[in-house]
Design an enzyme around this catalytic site. Structure first.
Site, PDB file in Angstrom:
ATOM      1  N   LEU A   1       0.812  -1.221   0.000  1.00 55.42           N
ATOM      2  CA  LEU A   1       0.000   0.000   0.000  1.00 55.42           C
ATOM      3  C   LEU A   1       0.843   1.268   0.000  1.00 55.42           C
ATOM      4  O   LEU A   1       1.912   1.317   0.612  1.00 55.42           O
ATOM      5  CB  LEU A   1      -0.910  -0.016   1.231  1.00 55.42           C
ATOM      6  CG  LEU A   1      -1.797  -1.256   1.362  1.00 55.42           C
ATOM      7  CD1 LEU A   1      -2.619  -1.193   2.639  1.00 55.42           C
ATOM      8  CD2 LEU A   1      -2.706  -1.412   0.153  1.00 55.42           C
TER       9      LEU A   1
ATOM     10  N   HIS B   1      -3.515   4.290  -2.105  1.00 58.53           N
ATOM     11  CA  HIS B   1      -4.460   3.337  -1.504  1.00 58.53           C
ATOM     12  C   HIS B   1      -5.067   3.924  -0.229  1.00 58.53           C
ATOM     13  O   HIS B   1      -6.262   3.762   0.035  1.00 58.53           O
ATOM     14  CB  HIS B   1      -3.748   2.036  -1.096  1.00 58.53           C
ATOM     15  CG  HIS B   1      -3.181   1.245  -2.234  1.00 58.53           C
ATOM     16  ND1 HIS B   1      -1.828   1.113  -2.438  1.00 58.53           N
ATOM     17  CD2 HIS B   1      -3.790   0.525  -3.207  1.00 58.53           C
ATOM     18  CE1 HIS B   1      -1.624   0.343  -3.494  1.00 58.53           C
ATOM     19  NE2 HIS B   1      -2.791  -0.017  -3.981  1.00 58.53           N
TER      20      HIS B   1
ATOM     21  N   GLN C   1      -5.152 -11.835 -13.337  1.00 60.49           N
ATOM     22  CA  GLN C   1      -5.061 -10.612 -14.135  1.00 60.49           C
ATOM     23  C   GLN C   1      -3.644 -10.330 -14.636  1.00 60.49           C
ATOM     24  O   GLN C   1      -3.386  -9.269 -15.198  1.00 60.49           O
ATOM     25  CB  GLN C   1      -5.615  -9.419 -13.352  1.00 60.49           C
ATOM     26  CG  GLN C   1      -4.786  -8.963 -12.166  1.00 60.49           C
ATOM     27  CD  GLN C   1      -5.521  -7.915 -11.350  1.00 60.49           C
ATOM     28  OE1 GLN C   1      -6.485  -8.211 -10.664  1.00 60.49           O
ATOM     29  NE2 GLN C   1      -5.071  -6.666 -11.428  1.00 60.49           N
TER      30      GLN C   1
ATOM     31  N   GLY D   1      -9.550   3.393  -7.673  1.00 60.01           N
ATOM     32  CA  GLY D   1      -8.796   4.605  -7.981  1.00 60.01           C
ATOM     33  C   GLY D   1      -8.952   5.005  -9.443  1.00 60.01           C
ATOM     34  O   GLY D   1      -8.998   4.148 -10.329  1.00 60.01           O
TER      35      GLY D   1
ATOM     36  N   SER E   1       2.273   1.048  -6.794  1.00 62.54           N
ATOM     37  CA  SER E   1       3.184   0.078  -6.162  1.00 62.54           C
ATOM     38  C   SER E   1       4.350  -0.222  -7.097  1.00 62.54           C
ATOM     39  O   SER E   1       5.446  -0.555  -6.654  1.00 62.54           O
ATOM     40  CB  SER E   1       2.436  -1.217  -5.848  1.00 62.54           C
ATOM     41  OG  SER E   1       1.300  -0.940  -5.063  1.00 62.54           O
ATOM     42  N   ARG E   2       4.132  -0.121  -8.406  1.00 65.46           N
ATOM     43  CA  ARG E   2       5.186  -0.450  -9.371  1.00 65.46           C
ATOM     44  C   ARG E   2       6.275   0.628  -9.430  1.00 65.46           C
ATOM     45  O   ARG E   2       7.322   0.392 -10.024  1.00 65.46           O
ATOM     46  CB  ARG E   2       4.582  -0.675 -10.757  1.00 65.46           C
ATOM     47  CG  ARG E   2       3.754  -1.958 -10.826  1.00 65.46           C
ATOM     48  CD  ARG E   2       3.343  -2.303 -12.241  1.00 65.46           C
ATOM     49  NE  ARG E   2       2.829  -3.650 -12.350  1.00 65.46           N
ATOM     50  CZ  ARG E   2       1.533  -3.985 -12.367  1.00 65.46           C
ATOM     51  NH1 ARG E   2       0.608  -3.048 -12.267  1.00 65.46           N
ATOM     52  NH2 ARG E   2       1.161  -5.242 -12.462  1.00 65.46           N
TER      53      ARG E   2
END
Ligand code: PAF
Length: 284
Positions: free
Chosen positions: A33, A37, A61, A147, A186-187
């Protein structure tokens, strides 16, 4: 805050909320997170009494060769952050719990999943639709928060909820950015120092395109060209797509005379970043 890892446990905990007359809002996440987030969790507190956050890196996914194995994970840290944000329940199932046998059912969106991000990530939105449907059936939330950063995902989830009559109110919260404009993700942790310095180019491109529309540009192809030019001036950036599409249908308009979505996917080294901006030509 309760941590629940099984579907049966989640159903039992949901029953307790129902018995106590508490409405439930779900914030689906894949964990690791960040402030983006947490802004969704804060928004969730405004929507219902009991705030649930799911943490599940959904294998369905991720395509072959994507970053499923190296996707960042830190459940302990996530739990600490969610405790501070006063989340009520964290649902963090294993892959075996969510997919005990290979899924046969797939979710399609009549081609809407094949444009923008879907063009280079076949099967991605089928996997998102599948896990979100399962989460909605397990948690039975009254509302769910997503988001705006994943604009196509938010668009398709609204369709999923409408077409499958899920009794869930979908709320889409704004993008949260670093001080230099980079959309939180997060990436972003994958980026080298040089790539991190280059990464705000996505936001700069969106601002340049927005300025052109403000100054009267109404040709979507010209706006896409501005996005492309800003990105290609950054030597570390490889453009995947630059699009100006209608907010209502994700299709290219002939003229910008209704709300549009400017959307970008760019690779910096091996990291794929996305960003977007919504623009209503009548309001700028
Ligand atoms: O946006 C994400 O993090 C994921 O796509 C979601 C909605 C949690 C489904 O796995």
């Amino acid at each position: 805050m309760d941590l629940v890892t099984t579907i049966a446990g989640a159903r039992a905990r949901r029953k307790a909320d129902r018995a106590a007359g508490r409405s439930v809002v779900l914030v689906p996440t894949m964990g690791f997170l960040h402030e983006g987030h947490l802004s969704l969790v804060r928004r969730a507190h405004e929507l219902a009494a009991s705030v649930w956050v799911s943490i599940f890196v959904n294998p369905a996914q991720f395509g072959p060769g994507e970053d499923l194995d190296r996707y960042p994970r830190d459940l302990e840290r996530d739990l600490r952050l969610l405790e501070e944000e006063r989340a009520d329940v964290v649902f963090a199932p294993s892959a075996e719990e969510m997919y005990p046998s290979p899924q046969k059912v797939t979710i399609g969106y009549s081609g809407l999943e094949d444009v923008l991000c879907g063009a280079s990530r076949p099967g991605h939105f089928a996997g998102v639709g599948l896990v979100v449907s399962k989460l909605f059936n397990i948690v039975e939330p009254d509302a769910a928060v997503f988001g705006q950063k994943d604009a196509q995902q938010a668009f398709l989830i609204r369709r999923l909820v409408e077409d499958l009559s899920f009794p869930v109110r979908i709320d889409v919260a704004p993008i949260v950015r670093e001080a230099d404009g980079l959309a939180m993700s997060s990436r972003n942790t994958y980026l080298s120092d040089d790539e991190r310095r280059a990464a705000p180019v996505l936001y700069r491109a969106l601002l340049a395109a927005r300025d052109a529309i403000r100054q009267g540009e109404r040709d979507p192809r010209a706006v896409e060209e501005i996005l492309r030019q800003v990105i290609t001036r950054e030597p570390l950036a490889n453009l995947e797509y630059a699009a100006c599409v209608g907010q209502e249908d994700l299709q290219p308009p002939t003229r910008i005379d209704r709300p549009v979505l400017l959307a970008l996917a760019v690779r910096l080294g091996t990291t794929r970043l996305i960003d977007n901006m919504t623009i209503n030509p009548e309001e700028i």
